[in-house]
Write a protein that holds these residues in place. Structure first.
Motif, short mmCIF file in Angstrom:
data_model
loop_
_atom_site.label_atom_id
_atom_site.label_comp_id
_atom_site.label_asym_id
_atom_site.label_seq_id
_atom_site.Cartn_x
_atom_site.Cartn_y
_atom_site.Cartn_z
N VAL A 173 0.83 -1.21 0.00
CA VAL A 173 0.00 0.00 0.00
C VAL A 173 0.87 1.25 0.00
CG1 VAL A 173 -1.71 1.32 1.30
CG2 VAL A 173 -1.94 -1.16 1.11
N ILE A 217 2.23 1.74 -3.52
CA ILE A 217 1.19 2.25 -4.42
C ILE A 217 0.96 3.73 -4.16
CG2 ILE A 217 -1.27 2.14 -4.98
CD1 ILE A 217 -1.10 -0.89 -4.45
N ALA A 218 0.92 4.11 -2.88
CA ALA A 218 0.75 5.52 -2.52
C ALA A 218 1.90 6.36 -3.07
CB ALA A 218 0.66 5.67 -1.00
N THR A 258 2.98 6.36 4.09
CA THR A 258 1.74 6.13 3.34
C THR A 258 0.81 7.33 3.48
OG1 THR A 258 1.90 3.73 3.70
CG2 THR A 258 -0.26 4.61 3.10
N ILE A 301 -8.45 -0.61 -1.53
CA ILE A 301 -7.21 0.08 -1.15
C ILE A 301 -6.99 0.10 0.36
CG2 ILE A 301 -7.18 1.52 -3.21
CD1 ILE A 301 -8.25 3.82 -1.52
N SER A 302 -7.86 -0.54 1.11
CA SER A 302 -7.87 -0.59 2.58
C SER A 302 -8.42 0.70 3.15
CB SER A 302 -6.50 -0.93 3.17
OG SER A 302 -5.71 0.20 3.34
N PRO A 305 -6.11 4.42 3.59
CA PRO A 305 -6.02 5.24 2.38
C PRO A 305 -7.39 5.73 1.90
CG PRO A 305 -4.65 3.30 2.16
CD PRO A 305 -5.48 3.11 3.40
#
Length: 373
Positions: free
Chosen positions: A13, A16-17, A255, A295-296, A299
């Motif tokens: 994650v 990706i961020a 993040t 994306i959880s 986020p």
């Protein structure tokens, strides 16, 4: 290259961020406005709370609490209920992540000692759900709560109204799930502590962390400014135990930072900003739940908060959104990794049971949300 692969595997994650932040920087040229994107107060509070909780953990506070409660269990069902309740209540203060890191290995140890490992999958899944849903009950229970409470201007009453009805029903559902399992008497269970200490010794050891926690709570409730408290935490930890600096999840902080940059840039592109506002406005609950599945929920909270004013509905959405898929809450991945490390042959069974119970809880709690809204 191996280091980069491990970072991608363990901190997907965050990676990706990072890529989203870099991509958005090509659309909006970096300038002075970038400095206004992050919510520095949230990042500072997260750092402080993580390092303080690590301090409590280093003194064995949570393990002692577990030992104390386990001595009072007289059956398998009672033991399971104690472990689930421990996760539910602890997560309100020490966050869902730390709760699972602390109590899932403890649970696995206890159930191996009594020869009941066949019950572990369901119990660890219920503990995970308990940590995710118990943490929604307080502003410091999880990162998305801390962030949304910090930026939203919600009163404590408004916050409670957005989360407590679901936390209350969650507790009832969790106890029902535990009671539904078969019960057997529990033989005398002896769990030896490494070193027994008196109450005065324990208080003396944890006193610095307790004082720092109180100061952080005063920051959370907007009584104190975060900068002096942050500096005090850094100094005190440096004196008490420098190793605790290594216990902070810096990838989580990064993040947050990367998503702040991405969201800040998206808000400066009129076409994208208007489109996202139209998609989110009036649908905060559902978009919070659905975005979290992909994306959880942390986020999702950062992203959607930039395009919504109904923070109560968004708060409910991203907390309920922690249920569902394995990545809906990053805390769930902690349980999965800990359990499958010792029982790799049970990966498929864990995922099946995890998905069943999570979807069941999500369906019931989403139904409650629709009724209340």
């Amino acid at each position: 290259m191996r280091i980069l692969k491990n970072i991608w595997k363990n901190e997907t994650v965050c990676c990706i961020a990072f890529f989203l932040a870099v991509f958005s920087a090509f659309l909006v040229t970096p300038d002075g406005e970038y400095l206004a994107y992050p919510d520095y107060r949230t990042i500072a509070l997260l750092f402080c709370l993580m390092i303080i909780v690590a301090g409590f953990q280093s003194k064995g506070v949570f393990a002692r609490m577990g030992h104390f409660l386990l001595r009072r269990a007289r059956s398998i069902r009672a033991l399971s209920a104690v472990m689930v309740l421990l996760c539910f209540l602890s997560s309100m203060v020490i966050t869902n992540d730390v709760t699972l890191i602390t109590f899932v290995p403890f649970t696995m140890l206890v159930f191996r000692m009594i020869g009941e490992t066949d019950r572990l999958v369901k119990l660890v899944v219920l503990e995970t759900i308990a940590a995710n849903l118990g943490s929604m009950a307080t502003p410091i229970g999880n990162p998305q709560n801390l962030y949304l409470y910090s930026i939203s201007g919600l009163t404590l009453g408004e916050f409670a109204l957005a989360v407590l009805p679901y936390a209350g029903l969650s507790l009832v559902l969790l106890m029902a799930a535990v009671i539904a399992g078969r019960d057997e008497p529990l033989m005398d269970l002896e769990i030896r502590e490494k070193k027994k200490k008196t109450g005065k010794e324990i208080i003396k050891e944890i006193f610095p962390f307790l004082m720092l926690l109180i100061l952080c709570l005063l920051v959370v409730f907007h009584v104190l400014n975060y900068i002096p408290v942050l500096l005090l935490v850094i100094v005190v930890i440096g004196v008490v135990n420098k190793r605790l600096y290594l216990e902070v999840d810096y990838f989580l902080l990064l993040t947050f930072l990367f998503f702040f940059i991405f969201v800040g840039n998206m808000k400066r592109i009129p076409q994208i900003s208007e489109l996202l506002m139209e998609l989110v406005a009036g649908r905060e609950l559902m978009t919070g739940v659905l975005a979290s599945q992909v994306i959880s929920n942390v986020p999702a909270a950062i992203l959607l908060s930039g395009f919504s004013k109904d923070f109560s509905a968004l708060l409910t959405g991203v907390n309920l959104g922690g249920l569902g898929t394995l990545i809906a809450s990053l805390a769930s991945l902690i349980s999965y990794k800990i359990f499958t490390r010792d029982y790799p042959e049970s990966r498929g069974r864990f995922l099946l049971i995890f998905t069943f119970w999570n979807l069941l809880f999500l369906l019931i709690l989403s139904g409650e949300a629709l009724l209340l809204s």
